[in-house]
Structure formats: C-alpha cells, structure tokens
Design an enzyme around this catalytic site. Sequence first.
Site, PDB file in Angstrom:
ATOM      1  CB  VAL A 137      -1.271   0.164   1.418  1.00 62.25           C
ATOM      2  CG1 VAL A 137      -1.652   0.954   0.937  1.00 62.25           C
ATOM      3  CG2 VAL A 137      -1.982  -1.061   1.214  1.00 62.25           C
ATOM      4  N   PRO A 138       1.321   2.086  -0.820  1.00 61.89           N
ATOM      5  CG  PRO A 138       1.160   2.855  -3.044  1.00 61.89           C
ATOM      6  CD  PRO A 138       0.303   1.763  -2.688  1.00 61.89           C
ATOM      7  CB  CYS A 139       1.663   5.037   2.566  1.00 61.39           C
ATOM      8  SG  CYS A 139       3.365   4.680   2.795  1.00 61.39           S
ATOM      9  CG  HIS A 140       6.893   4.954  -1.752  1.00 62.40           C
ATOM     10  ND1 HIS A 140       6.266   3.247  -1.082  1.00 62.40           N
ATOM     11  CD2 HIS A 140       7.207   4.677  -2.393  1.00 62.40           C
ATOM     12  CE1 HIS A 140       5.736   2.949  -1.997  1.00 62.40           C
ATOM     13  NE2 HIS A 140       6.778   3.883  -3.055  1.00 62.40           N
TER      14      HIS A 140
END
Length: 169
Positions: A137-140
């Site tokens: 879950v690419p919060c970056h």
Amino acid sequence: MQSTNLDSVTIDTPTGPFTVVAGPHGAVRAAGFTPEPANLLSLIHPSLRGELRQRAELGPVTRAVADYLAGDLAAIDTVAVEQHSGGAFMSHAWEVLREVKPGEPVTYTGYAALAGRPAAIRAAAAACARNAAALFVPCHRVLRTDGTLGGYRWGLPVKQWLLGHERRG
C-alpha cells in the site's frame, strides 16, 4: 480464542532489510523497512495479530518483492493485503492508494480527491500514517502539496530511494 500464526520473512534491499508479515492465507498484514518482524506487530490491528514464525520465503510475496526490486514495479500490485482500520474511509483510502502508479506520486490534496473526499486532506494523511503494509500500500507515493517528501514511517532516505527506483523503473 485460538491464536493465529503469522509468517514473516526479511528480504535484503538496496535501502536495508525489508520485513513482511503475512496471515495464514498469505495476505500481507504488515511490512516495513526493519530487520525485526516484532517491530511490525504493533502496526497490525489487534484482531489480526498472532504468533510470529520466521520463514526463509513467503512464495508469491517474496517473488513480488524481488521482481519489484528488479524493476517490475507492478509486481507488488496483485499481492493481497489484509488491514483493518475500524473506519470505512481509511479502508477505502488504502484501496485507492494501491491505484497510484509508480513514478506518478500524488500530493496529499490529490490523494484526498482520489479517495472521493477532496476536503479530507488530514484524513488522507492519517491513512498514510496508519498504513501497516508499506510498499504494498504505497504511502511513499504521497507528497506534500509543495512536492517535498513529507514524512515516512521508515525514514525519508527510504522514501526517497523508493521514489527514485520507481522513476527509473
């Protein structure tokens, strides 16, 4: 109540050890740039926690991370993730975040709009902050409105490396 076993694996990456914790059916429950699986347990909702078992690999999850690191940036997209937030917006926001494409980061404002609540910028930021499944879950891929990195649980050098890797992809 019967205890659930959680399998974990730690993978070497160019930016340091990356550990994944998966549930009994292989869905990622937590992941982060730490060598210690125990560091991830507190990120997992209490209803999804269990006893940790270290593994040499986790099949499709390990392959997806290796493929991602080798340049197949979409490899992580199909890995199942199991998080529990206690709120409909947070769960929806995590699903929306998985649709943000590598190399195309969005701002917190843009992320809130994608999640269907343009005024909910703080809630979008909270979804990033409470995300237990880093990378999957690419919060970056979410930046401040001015385009700067903002925060990242695993450190700004890791966030910067991930964004650079995805630009080069």
